[in-house]
Design an enzyme around this catalytic site. Sequence first.
Site, mmCIF file in Angstrom:
data_model
loop_
_atom_site.group_PDB
_atom_site.id
_atom_site.type_symbol
_atom_site.label_atom_id
_atom_site.label_comp_id
_atom_site.label_asym_id
_atom_site.label_seq_id
_atom_site.Cartn_x
_atom_site.Cartn_y
_atom_site.Cartn_z
ATOM 1 N N GLY A 1 1.288 4.194 4.720
ATOM 2 C CA GLY A 1 2.174 3.344 3.933
ATOM 3 C C GLY A 1 2.505 2.023 4.601
ATOM 4 N N SER A 2 2.263 0.898 3.934
ATOM 5 C CA SER A 2 2.413 -0.380 4.616
ATOM 6 C C SER A 2 2.228 -1.543 3.648
ATOM 7 C CB SER A 2 1.389 -0.467 5.754
ATOM 8 O OG SER A 2 0.124 -0.022 5.293
ATOM 9 N N ARG A 3 2.037 -2.740 4.217
ATOM 10 C CA ARG A 3 1.939 -3.961 3.422
ATOM 11 C C ARG A 3 1.141 -5.004 4.191
ATOM 12 N NH1 ARG A 3 7.203 -6.904 0.928
ATOM 13 N NH2 ARG A 3 6.556 -9.084 0.998
ATOM 14 N N MET B 1 0.843 -1.197 0.000
ATOM 15 C CA MET B 1 0.000 0.000 0.000
ATOM 16 C C MET B 1 0.872 1.238 0.000
ATOM 17 S SD MET B 1 -2.762 -1.144 2.894
ATOM 18 C CE MET B 1 -1.608 -2.162 3.814
#
EC number: 4.1.1.65
Length: 214
Positions: free
Chosen positions: A182-184, A94
């Site tokens: 912001g990430s995953r 993301m």
Amino acid sequence: MNRHYPHPILAREGWPFIAISLIVAMVVTALAGAWSIPFWIIAIFVIQFFRDPAREIPQAPKAILSPADGRIVVVEKAMDPYRKVEALKISVFMNVFNVHSNRSPVDGTIEHIEYNAGSFLNAALDKASKENERNAVLARLADGTQVTFVQIAGLVARRILCYAKVGDQLARGQRYGFIRFGSRVDVYLPLTAKARVTIGDKVSATETILAELA
């Protein structure tokens, strides 16, 4: 099917940030007029970041849904580090322009939740799965199938939020967490599952089918 979504279109996690950005923009407007334009741009960015729209939920019984908006960065056989078994790993990255609300990819019961503190590397990197701050949810489907999905903080993200608890019954598409800025999310599935996405695909939380179980 569109289930009634029990949250406002702007995620509650963002309300303080939205309020602060709007107040600052209005104050600067009153004091400095046109010089406030950059502050309104920031406010618009904050509002779009915390949008949290309702989604259509596919009803295919074997479908594994995307837990997040973003781009596919991994589709491979890998070790599920939480169950210690080989699995099909699918990762969604993301960026700051994606919706960051996390939704359950399956109907299932939460067996275990494991949080690990860590670094804040770029979440698009594969080593982020092992080194970054992360929170894993281990779920079991009604037929006994085990699925693991992991929230991973990114370069900018500094807080993982998970509202699910051990013993909870999650429904596919149900909102269970949020990651700021912001990430995953990594999803680990049985090796017999068939991926329906490839690296580089853009996906939408709940609406995109990542894979189908055998």
